[in-house]
Design a protein around this motif. Structure first.
Motif, PDB file in Angstrom:
ATOM      1  N   LEU A  89       0.875  -1.020   0.070  1.00  0.00           N
ATOM      2  CA  LEU A  89       0.062   0.038  -0.125  1.00  0.00           C
ATOM      3  C   LEU A  89       0.924   1.368   0.081  1.00  0.00           C
ATOM      4  O   LEU A  89       1.954   1.218   0.281  1.00  0.00           O
ATOM      5  CB  LEU A  89      -0.768   0.022   1.156  1.00  0.00           C
ATOM      6  N   ILE A  91       0.906   5.571   1.385  1.00  0.00           N
ATOM      7  CA  ILE A  91       0.300   6.300   2.294  1.00  0.00           C
ATOM      8  C   ILE A  91      -0.014   7.499   2.178  1.00  0.00           C
ATOM      9  O   ILE A  91       0.262   8.326   1.178  1.00  0.00           O
ATOM     10  CB  ILE A  91       1.586   6.258   3.437  1.00  0.00           C
ATOM     11  N   GLU A 127       6.900   7.252  13.509  1.00  0.00           N
ATOM     12  CA  GLU A 127       8.368   7.050  12.877  1.00  0.00           C
ATOM     13  C   GLU A 127       8.518   8.341  11.988  1.00  0.00           C
ATOM     14  O   GLU A 127       7.747   9.153  11.833  1.00  0.00           O
ATOM     15  CB  GLU A 127       8.038   5.986  12.044  1.00  0.00           C
ATOM     16  N   LEU A 128       9.672   8.089  11.153  1.00  0.00           N
ATOM     17  CA  LEU A 128      10.045   9.319  10.146  1.00  0.00           C
ATOM     18  C   LEU A 128       9.790   8.644   8.657  1.00  0.00           C
ATOM     19  O   LEU A 128       9.562   7.587   8.546  1.00  0.00           O
ATOM     20  CB  LEU A 128      11.798   9.204  10.130  1.00  0.00           C
ATOM     21  N   TYR A 238      10.088  -0.731   8.057  1.00  0.00           N
ATOM     22  CA  TYR A 238       8.916  -0.044   8.880  1.00  0.00           C
ATOM     23  C   TYR A 238       7.586  -0.821   8.785  1.00  0.00           C
ATOM     24  O   TYR A 238       6.536  -0.322   9.271  1.00  0.00           O
ATOM     25  CB  TYR A 238       8.982   1.534   8.188  1.00  0.00           C
ATOM     26  N   VAL A 301       5.717   9.766  10.004  1.00  0.00           N
ATOM     27  CA  VAL A 301       4.548   9.107   9.885  1.00  0.00           C
ATOM     28  C   VAL A 301       3.701   8.576  11.274  1.00  0.00           C
ATOM     29  O   VAL A 301       4.370   8.341  12.017  1.00  0.00           O
ATOM     30  CB  VAL A 301       4.891   7.600   9.079  1.00  0.00           C
ATOM     31  N   LYS A 303       1.017   5.968  12.740  1.00  0.00           N
ATOM     32  CA  LYS A 303       0.150   4.724  12.601  1.00  0.00           C
ATOM     33  C   LYS A 303      -0.645   4.441  13.866  1.00  0.00           C
ATOM     34  O   LYS A 303       0.093   4.405  14.716  1.00  0.00           O
ATOM     35  CB  LYS A 303       1.027   3.496  12.325  1.00  0.00           C
ATOM     36  N   PRO A 320      -4.084   3.062   3.691  1.00  0.00           N
ATOM     37  CA  PRO A 320      -4.857   2.536   4.845  1.00  0.00           C
ATOM     38  C   PRO A 320      -5.398   3.827   5.476  1.00  0.00           C
ATOM     39  O   PRO A 320      -4.784   4.823   5.547  1.00  0.00           O
ATOM     40  CB  PRO A 320      -3.575   1.994   5.761  1.00  0.00           C
ATOM     41  N   ALA A 323      -3.131   5.032   8.737  1.00  0.00           N
ATOM     42  CA  ALA A 323      -1.749   5.759   8.865  1.00  0.00           C
ATOM     43  C   ALA A 323      -1.770   7.071   7.922  1.00  0.00           C
ATOM     44  O   ALA A 323      -2.542   7.114   7.078  1.00  0.00           O
ATOM     45  CB  ALA A 323      -0.564   4.759   7.959  1.00  0.00           C
TER      46      ALA A 323
HETATM   47  N1  5U1 Z   1       8.088   5.075   8.312  1.00  0.00           N
HETATM   48  C1  5U1 Z   1       7.092   4.681   7.234  1.00  0.00           C
HETATM   49  N2  5U1 Z   1       7.319   5.013   6.018  1.00  0.00           N
HETATM   50  N3  5U1 Z   1       6.146   4.379   5.315  1.00  0.00           N
HETATM   51  C2  5U1 Z   1       6.000   4.614   4.143  1.00  0.00           C
HETATM   52  N4  5U1 Z   1       6.268   3.867   7.226  1.00  0.00           N
HETATM   53  C3  5U1 Z   1       5.607   3.774   6.309  1.00  0.00           C
HETATM   54  N5  5U1 Z   1       4.411   2.950   5.865  1.00  0.00           N
HETATM   55  C4  5U1 Z   1       4.181   3.255   4.604  1.00  0.00           C
HETATM   56  C5  5U1 Z   1       4.924   3.887   3.615  1.00  0.00           C
HETATM   57  C6  5U1 Z   1       4.559   3.882   2.311  1.00  0.00           C
HETATM   58  O1  5U1 Z   1       3.018   2.509   4.093  1.00  0.00           O
HETATM   59  C7  5U1 Z   1       2.217   1.763   4.945  1.00  0.00           C
HETATM   60  C8  5U1 Z   1       1.384   2.570   6.050  1.00  0.00           C
HETATM   61  C9  5U1 Z   1       1.319   0.899   4.293  1.00  0.00           C
END
Ligand code: 5U1
Length: 690
Positions: A89, A91, A127-128, A238, A301, A303, A320, A323
């Motif tokens: 996915l 974000i 997170e970053l 991540y 980020v 979540k 999602p 997030a």
């Molecule tokens: N740190 C972080 N970067 N990032 C990018 N988490 C994260 N999660 C992602 C993406 C595209 O996607 C999930 C939320 C599915």
């Protein structure tokens, strides 16, 4: 080979290879993930070579998780497609970079979970948001079997051979080996690695990258794994993809901890937070840290921490609901390049500076950005009137990274720094640029206000005029208060001017005046060194004094004469000629002499007579019988000089087999070219005729 057929030697080799693989993996983890090296490089190399030797003797020991297998494989024609078993996915992004960005997200989550105002705060994992390329790593029974890009989220590309070269990514998971564990994260480049990579690319005449993200993406999508292996890529995990036989924790924070326990790098800047206010505070805290991080981020980020709640929230159109990426101001922007001016540095280097239509980038309004030097301008083909990409990342000065060629309207002339600035914009002295140098410089070292502080400190230095007590702080005050402009002003100082300076009592002022007075009587070598001529160090100054005896003789010498001096090649000779060609410098020297600075002048040393006296040679390629050192010795024994590069001043190029660019340059410049026999003939002919 199966265990019951293995010879005792082979069994021992298998045991040793397994131990070496584990030990090397442990050191890789310590170095690349924990940033805490455990052994010296030489010891690591020894272990690695031992494993390579074992695998060469027993090829069956070459397992897919062996560290020797990180770089291998032939260049590919294309990357095979990979269907993600669990879609990758993307974000949702929150572009409102203020605190309200966090509040909007939290309000949406609460609404979708049906929470009322009085209900407890939602727990989040923060997170970053790394600025790189998303990758999915697939481990089966603990071993890395595939790495894929995101692609369209359903199907990506198999970039396994490139990703295997990242030593931060373990080829075998630590701890238990689940049937399947897919780990998702970002491949990125640290800023220092990016700058070093771009430097190497430019030196090799290869294209440079606009930013670390493009460099990371370009490296992962590089079809030749050997090239990818030379790119210093990093990785942060991540999230998860498919899992089988792995106890998935209840929370996202727990997932990150579990991934870290498997040996993968997880960024330390992460937190579990309650409600919108804590999210906003995290955004602000990381925002303040952003410039000092060693890598680029474009946001943070958030979540929802509970995986059960994540499941309840689900997703819409590949994003999602649980997030969000809360952005920071972009580190790149496009703006108009209005003009190019130059800045003169403390050493006289002229740096071209772009005057830009003001643009908001990296959180500040930028109006100026560096263009580094003429070579960089040429390489990027940046022209006044272009729309350009400006980058401000970390605490480095903003730079113009590239033009936007599609937005160029009409013909724009190329920018030529020397044509535009033939003289220094600060002092009017002429600007020079060495044949093989990227940097153009003001030649008015003794006179130029931009170079004043540096020039005075050098002039007064212990190995130069040796003026005791004229250090950094005093020079700074003398220059900033316009009491001293050139070294001549030092000899006109009075007690009143000095005693007025900070932390300078009458006694120290008197001592300093006495030291200045004492320096009037010096040696020619010290005086030459004190002038601060570019490329003229203490030893060269001594040699110049010895060879020329008198300052006027040195000032009148041309490049050919200068190159007769030991260790003076074309570059040093050019620097000396440029220095004395600048009238401002000569004026300061005349004034210094008038102020009583003096030395004992001698007679010029008699140059060693020889058959090749006055001629400069350049050696290239392999000669049939003489080594390079022998050829050099032969030439120098006859009074000739050997230089490292070819110029119009070169008398002869002596070319052997596999001669390279020097030969081509000699041909282009019309310099005489001889082989070894020709050199010998020249020596004999001149000795005979002498
Ligand atoms: N740190 C972080 N970067 N990032 C990018 N988490 C994260 N999660 C992602 C993406 C595209 O996607 C999930 C939320 C599915």
């Amino acid at each position: 080979m199966t265990a019951q057929h293995a010879t005792p030697d082979a069994q021992a080799a298998a045991g040793r290879a397994a131990a070496l693989r584990a030990e090397i993996a442990r050191h890789d983890h310590a170095y690349y993930v924990l940033d805490a090296p455990t052994i010296p490089d030489a010891e690591y190399d020894r272990l690695f070579r031992e494993l390579q030797a074992l695998e060469a003797a027993y090829p069956e020991l070459r397992t897919p998780d062996s560290p020797t297998q990180r770089v291998g494989g032939k260049p590919l024609a294309q990357f095979p497609p990979v269907r993600h078993r669990v879609p990758m996915l993307s974000i949702r992004t929150e572009t409102d970079t203020g605190a309200s960005g966090a509040e909007t997200f939290d309000a949406r989550v609460r609404r979708e979970l049906g929470l009322k105002d009085g209900d407890p705060a939602v727990e989040y994992s923060a997170e970053l948001k790394f600025d790189g390329l998303a990758i999915s790593l697939r481990y089966e029974h603990g071993v890395l079997v595939q790495a894929a890009t995101r692609g369209d989220g359903e199907t990506g590309e198999d970039v396994s051979s490139n990703v295997r070269t990242l030593r931060a990514i373990p080829l075998r998971l630590h701890g238990p080996a689940p049937a399947v564990l897919e780990i998702r994260g970002e491949v990125y480049l640290r800023r220092d690695d990016f700058e070093a990579l771009n430097r190497r690319q430019a030196e090799a005449g290869e294209k440079t990258f606009v930013n670390p993200r493009n460099a990371a993406a370009g490296s992962i999508r590089q079809l030749d794994p050997a090239i990818a292996a030379r790119r210093p890529l990093s990785f942060f995990a991540y999230g998860l993809g498919e899992t089988e036989g792995w106890a998935v924790p209840d929370t996202h924070a727990g997932v990150l901890d579990a991934i870290a326990a498997c040996g993968l790098p997880v960024c330390e800047h992460r937190a579990v937070l309650q409600g919108a206010a804590e999210l906003a505070a995290f955004h602000a805290r990381i925002g303040a840290l952003r410039d000092s991080l060693p890598f680029d981020i474009d946001g943070v980020v958030y979540k929802v921490n509970s995986l059960a709640l994540q499941q309840r929230l689900g997703f819409v159109t590949r994003e999602p609901r649980w997030a969000v990426a809360h952005k920071y101001p972009a580190q790149e922007a496009v703006t108009l390049l209005r003009d190019i001016e130059v800045q003169v540095g403390r050493t006289g280097a002229l740096t071209p500076v772009a005057r830009l239509e003001p643009v908001f980038v990296g959180g500040v309004t930028v109006t100026n950005a560096t263009l580094h030097n003429q070579d960089e301008i040429d390489r990027k083909d940046v022209r006044i009137g272009d729309w350009v990409i400006v980058r401000r990342a970390g605490d480095v000065i903003p730079e113009v990274v590239a033009p936007v060629p599609e937005r160029r309207t009409g013909e724009l002339p190329r920018f030529d720094l020397l044509a535009r600035f033939p003289t220094c914009p600060v002092c009017g002295s002429h600007v020079v640029r060495g044949e093989d140098e990227a940097v153009a410089r003001c030649s008015g070292g003794l006179f130029c206000p931009a170079q004043r502080r540096q020039a005075l400190l050098h002039f007064a230095g212990r190995r130069a005029m040796d003026i005791d007590g004229l250090g950094d702080k005093v020079v700074e005050q003398l220059v900033d208060n316009a009491i001293v402009k050139t070294p001549v002003d030092l000899y006109r100082l009075g007690i009143l001017a000095l005693a007025g300076l900070e932390r300078m009592g009458e006694k120290s002022a008197q001592n300093l005046l006495a030291a200045i007075d004492k320096s009037r009587s010096t040696t020619l070598a010290r005086f030459i060194f004190a002038l601060g001529i570019r490329n003229v160090g203490e030893a060269t100054a001594r040699e110049l004094a010895r060879q020329f005896g008198k300052l006027d003789a040195l000032m009148a010498a041309d490049e050919v004469a200068l190159q007769q001096v030991p260790d003076v090649g074309p570059i040093v000779a050019r620097s000396i000629v440029d220095f004395f060609a600048e009238p401002h410098n000569c004026e300061v020297i005349a004034q210094l002499r008038a102020a009583g600075v003096h030395w004992l002048e001698g007679e010029p040393a008699v140059p060693a007579a020889g058959a090749l006296q006055g001629r400069t040679f350049v050696l290239t390629g392999t000669l049939p019988t003489l080594t390079r050192d022998e050829a050099k010795a032969l030439i120098e024994a006859q009074g000739g000089k050997v230089a490292g590069s070819v110029s119009k001043k070169t008398s002869y190029v002596i070319a052997g087999e596999d001669a390279g660019s020097k030969l081509a340059k000699a041909e282009a410049l019309g310099v005489a070219i001889l082989d070894e026999a020709g050199l010998r003939a020249l020596v004999n002919e001149n000795i005979t005729n002498a």
